[in-house]
Design an enzyme around this catalytic site. Structure first.
Site, mmCIF file in Angstrom:
data_model
loop_
_atom_site.group_PDB
_atom_site.id
_atom_site.type_symbol
_atom_site.label_atom_id
_atom_site.label_comp_id
_atom_site.label_asym_id
_atom_site.label_seq_id
_atom_site.Cartn_x
_atom_site.Cartn_y
_atom_site.Cartn_z
ATOM 1 N N GLU A 1 -4.903 -6.392 14.807
ATOM 2 C CA GLU A 1 -4.398 -5.079 14.399
ATOM 3 C C GLU A 1 -5.542 -4.066 14.480
ATOM 4 O O GLU A 1 -5.312 -2.883 14.714
ATOM 5 C CB GLU A 1 -3.819 -5.147 12.977
ATOM 6 C CG GLU A 1 -2.892 -3.984 12.644
ATOM 7 C CD GLU A 1 -2.055 -4.217 11.395
ATOM 8 O OE1 GLU A 1 -0.908 -4.676 11.514
ATOM 9 O OE2 GLU A 1 -2.542 -3.924 10.299
ATOM 10 N N LYS B 1 0.845 -1.196 0.000
ATOM 11 C CA LYS B 1 0.000 0.000 0.000
ATOM 12 C C LYS B 1 0.883 1.249 0.000
ATOM 13 O O LYS B 1 0.694 2.150 -0.801
ATOM 14 C CB LYS B 1 -0.912 -0.028 1.233
ATOM 15 C CG LYS B 1 -1.792 1.184 1.349
ATOM 16 C CD LYS B 1 -2.765 1.050 2.512
ATOM 17 C CE LYS B 1 -3.435 2.410 2.746
ATOM 18 N NZ LYS B 1 -4.411 2.378 3.810
ATOM 19 N N HIS C 1 -5.640 -32.990 17.886
ATOM 20 C CA HIS C 1 -4.528 -33.795 18.414
ATOM 21 C C HIS C 1 -3.422 -32.924 18.966
ATOM 22 O O HIS C 1 -2.290 -33.378 19.127
ATOM 23 C CB HIS C 1 -4.008 -34.714 17.308
ATOM 24 C CG HIS C 1 -5.067 -35.652 16.820
ATOM 25 N ND1 HIS C 1 -5.321 -36.874 17.410
ATOM 26 C CD2 HIS C 1 -5.993 -35.517 15.843
ATOM 27 C CE1 HIS C 1 -6.332 -37.460 16.784
ATOM 28 N NE2 HIS C 1 -6.762 -36.657 15.838
ATOM 29 N N LYS D 1 9.174 -0.810 14.114
ATOM 30 C CA LYS D 1 9.732 -0.549 12.776
ATOM 31 C C LYS D 1 10.812 0.532 12.861
ATOM 32 O O LYS D 1 11.899 0.403 12.293
ATOM 33 C CB LYS D 1 8.632 -0.036 11.839
ATOM 34 C CG LYS D 1 7.647 -1.050 11.352
ATOM 35 C CD LYS D 1 6.788 -0.383 10.269
ATOM 36 C CE LYS D 1 5.490 -1.094 10.016
ATOM 37 N NZ LYS D 1 4.588 -0.380 9.128
ATOM 38 N N GLU E 1 10.434 -4.697 4.565
ATOM 39 C CA GLU E 1 10.467 -6.104 4.155
ATOM 40 C C GLU E 1 10.175 -6.242 2.663
ATOM 41 O O GLU E 1 10.875 -6.931 1.920
ATOM 42 C CB GLU E 1 9.417 -6.916 4.927
ATOM 43 C CG GLU E 1 9.694 -7.100 6.400
ATOM 44 C CD GLU E 1 9.103 -5.981 7.245
ATOM 45 O OE1 GLU E 1 8.890 -4.866 6.725
ATOM 46 O OE2 GLU E 1 8.885 -6.233 8.455
ATOM 47 N N GLY F 1 -4.862 -1.741 4.956
ATOM 48 C CA GLY F 1 -4.083 -2.885 4.484
ATOM 49 C C GLY F 1 -4.775 -4.212 4.762
ATOM 50 O O GLY F 1 -4.891 -5.078 3.894
ATOM 51 N N ARG F 2 -5.278 -4.370 5.981
ATOM 52 C CA ARG F 2 -5.884 -5.659 6.350
ATOM 53 C C ARG F 2 -7.295 -5.816 5.791
ATOM 54 O O ARG F 2 -7.940 -6.837 6.020
ATOM 55 C CB ARG F 2 -5.866 -5.823 7.871
ATOM 56 C CG ARG F 2 -6.516 -4.690 8.634
ATOM 57 C CD ARG F 2 -6.146 -4.729 10.109
ATOM 58 N NE ARG F 2 -6.644 -3.578 10.850
ATOM 59 C CZ ARG F 2 -6.016 -2.422 10.954
ATOM 60 N NH1 ARG F 2 -4.866 -2.224 10.341
ATOM 61 N NH2 ARG F 2 -6.521 -1.435 11.679
HETATM 62 O O1 F6P Z 1 3.013 -3.173 9.787
HETATM 63 C C1 F6P Z 1 1.653 -3.097 9.642
HETATM 64 C C2 F6P Z 1 1.227 -2.746 8.258
HETATM 65 O O2 F6P Z 1 1.164 -1.358 8.130
HETATM 66 C C3 F6P Z 1 -0.111 -3.392 7.941
HETATM 67 O O3 F6P Z 1 -1.182 -2.689 8.406
HETATM 68 C C4 F6P Z 1 -0.035 -3.529 6.482
HETATM 69 O O4 F6P Z 1 -0.968 -4.456 6.029
HETATM 70 C C5 F6P Z 1 1.397 -3.985 6.317
HETATM 71 O O5 F6P Z 1 2.103 -3.247 7.266
HETATM 72 C C6 F6P Z 1 1.979 -3.822 4.956
HETATM 73 O O6 F6P Z 1 1.990 -2.484 4.544
HETATM 74 P P1 F6P Z 1 2.183 -2.103 3.029
HETATM 75 O O7 F6P Z 1 1.094 -2.711 2.239
HETATM 76 O O8 F6P Z 1 2.136 -0.605 3.004
HETATM 77 O O9 F6P Z 1 3.531 -2.609 2.581
#
Ligand code: F6P
Length: 581
Positions: A381, A223, A412, A545, A229, A295-296
């Site tokens: 979240e 987003k 199990h 972060k 990452e 995002g979620r």
């Molecule tokens: O770290 C949380 C977050 O901001 C989430 O809410 C989001 O889904 C994820 O990181 C990834 O963010 P992006 O889509 O901006 O890379």
């Protein structure tokens, strides 16, 4: 829901100050659940507490619920105006106050030209013509998906794409991977999707090791296009592509050739199209979305491009229609039959009055194995907050720890604690009537499993047995009647009264997967509204972060940066450096 006018995000109503809350507290004080007794005395209990939402049949009767509890719960939903806030959300009010944003994931699945839409088609939010923009983006995603599926879109050497690798994390990963897994039977032959999320290099290494660069397409899904990452993995993927194409002797050693390869093997999904271009991805090959999609809450936006490629535009539109069916259920169904509201209220009952801290989600569908992980982000979240939307402290506990694994594996492993432990763990059991891969056990074992046994029925016998055992347990007398030695009777008693909700769907279709996601989105909404919190921000993930970026030089051996750390962090990093080859 009722037809009240939209209300804005004014100060939240304190739920604990309402009469309904007081009534629930009073009931909880000397509450003694009795599912055996309730079922014995209420012949219509199962029928009364079973509801329909689109294709989902939801049986709430094995919850610790009576009409005397339901009444104040429903009143609580009225008191905090869940219906009004939902209408405020879907019409684009900035209910995400800490980010000053609208919250419009429901707009992502509104059908084109729907006559009964609310708000009416053509509404604008922050100058965006919401429906027009959503459908224009969808059309672009669908056109691209068709090109990949038909082989019209090829890699740089002219070979058709066989593997799509989605690079993203959090909402840009958990939704697509969960839905892809859930809908595997719908995936076009010859196409496969993989998902890279972790910055641990083992993730991208493993996911790409056996791939052919000439037939691999990367989707960088972010987003913000600023997530450490995802951008690190995107660069590693680009590096991999260049290196592997070069090794295969099909990439010239020029910048132009490298840029050309990126154009054919990378597309992006983001709200930050300028950053996409800076990475070297042609903006023509980028799919946008808007800051009013969290995002979620984004798997039904262009973030789902990998899924759209895998199952095709037709399947993806059915997926969106499933969400919309539940959105409409949420918008139009009276509170007393409104399933997301009822399930949200039950969660409040367990969390705030009966002391539950966690909530299990137990899909009896292997294809839904990532659903609990998906729900962890969606629920935690969203509702893991300590302040309300006006900045004041919350007045009661918020959030639940969501967790789970598919049945029967969980049986199990951790079910022991759910059956006989000391904690109250409400659990949602999810099953489909028709299996994605029907199989028969042709030989059986000649004893308990007969030849020709339908394995899905055997599987679901476990689903029905578990919810029954949890609800009704086994008394000491029943254990004794089996001839059990007195000394071990206590260990073999099951208290029962362990609450479960059963969710049954006809089959795991794209629509049903959309319905399940929307159901939980609106459960989260209901709880967040009762607690008065902003379920759409996520400031709690920011500090870690920032610190990771500050600490990175120390971990890389910068003595000054190391010195600046607290003593524990310093000695841990020093130990890491000592251990590192
Ligand atoms: O770290 C949380 C977050 O901001 C989430 O809410 C989001 O889904 C994820 O990181 C990834 O963010 P992006 O889509 O901006 O890379």
């Amino acid at each position: 829901m009722t037809d009240s006018a939209p209300t804005g995000p004014a100060s939240p109503i304190d739920p604990t100050g309402t009469d309904s809350w007081q009534q629930l507290s009073d009931i909880a004080t000397d509450f003694s659940p009795d599912l055996r007794g309730w079922f014995a005395s209420e012949s219509d209990r199962a029928e009364r507490y079973t509801f329909q939402a689109a294709d989902l049949t939801i049986d709430l009767s094995k919850n610790l619920l009576t009409d005397d509890i339901l009444r104040p719960l429903l009143q609580l939903a009225e008191d905090v105006d869940v219906a009004g806030r939902y209408r405020a959300m879907i019409s684009g009010e900035h209910i995400n106050v800490t980010e000053d944003r609208a919250v419009l994931h429901t707009a992502l699945r509104r059908p084109k030209g729907g006559a009964d839409l609310e708000p009416a088609e053509g509404f604008t939010v922050d100058d965006d013509d919401v429906d027009a923009e959503v459908h224009a983006t969808l059309a672009k995603v669908y056109a691209f998906a068709e090109k990949v599926r038909s082989g019209e879109w090829t890699g740089v050497t002219g070979k058709r794409i066989a593997t799509v690798v989605n690079i993203g994390i959090g909402g840009s990963d958990l939704g697509p991977v969960m839905v892809y897994d859930a809908l595997k039977p719908y995936v076009q032959d010859g196409l496969e999707c993989r998902f890279v999320s972790n910055i641990d290099p083992a993730d991208i290494y493993e996911k790409t090791a056996d791939l052919d660069p000439e037939t691999t397409l990367f989707i960088v899904a972010s987003k913000t296009f600023g997530t450490l990452e995802t951008l690190t993995n995107a660069r590693l993927a680009r590096q991999w592509l260049w290196e592997r194409l070069g090794r295969a002797g099909v990439l010239e050693d020029t910048d132009e050739a490298r840029t050309g390869a990126v154009a054919k093997h990378f597309v992006a999904v983001s709200t930050a199209l300028d950053k996409v271009a800076a990475f070297g991805i042609d903006p023509e090959n980028a799919f946008g979305f808007w800051d009013w999609v969290g995002g979620r809450y984004s798997v039904d936006s262009a973030i789902g491009t990998s899924v759209a490629i895998a199952i095709g535009p037709q399947g993806f539109s059915e997926f969106l229609a499933g969400f919309h069916a539940i959105d409409e259920h949420m918008r139009t169904t009276p509170l007393e039959r409104n399933v997301p509201v009822l399930m949200g209220l039950l969660n409040v009952w367990y969390t705030n009055f009966l002391g539950a801290q966690s909530h299990a989600v137990l899909p009896y569908a292997q294809d839904l194995s990532r659903f609990p992980a998906y729900l962890q982000q969606l629920t935690m979240e969203s509702n893991g907050k300590s302040v309300r939307w006006d900045g004041s402290p919350v007045t009661t506990n918020t959030g639940e720890i969501f967790w789970g694994e598919p049945g029967t594996n969980g049986q199990h492993a951790f079910y022991q604690l759910i059956h006989q432990g000391t904690r109250l763990i409400p659990a949602d059991f999810i099953a489909v009537a028709n299996p994605s891969r029907p199989l028969r056990d042709e030989t059986g074992d000649g004893k308990t499993v007969q030849p020709g046994q339908d394995v899905h029925s055997l599987f679901l016998a476990n689903f029905f047995a578990q919810t029954k055992a949890l609800a009704f347990g086994k008394t000491a007398d029943e254990v004794r009647a089996e001839g059990t030695a007195e000394a071990v009777v206590p260990a073999r008693v099951f208290s029962g009264n362990r609450p479960t909700t059963s969710i049954l769907a006809p089959a795991l279709t794209p629509s049903v997967v959309g319905q399940l996601i929307a159901l939980y989105e609106h459960i989260v909404f209901t709880e967040g509204t009762i607690w008065g919190i902003d379920s759409f921000d996520q400031w709690g993930v920011e500090l870690g972060k920032q610190l990771a970026l500050q600490i990175a030089p120390a971990v890389d051996g910068d003595a000054e940066a190391l010195e600046a750390q607290d003593s524990s962090t310093k000695s841990l990093i020093a130990k890491y450096l000592e251990l590192r080859d």
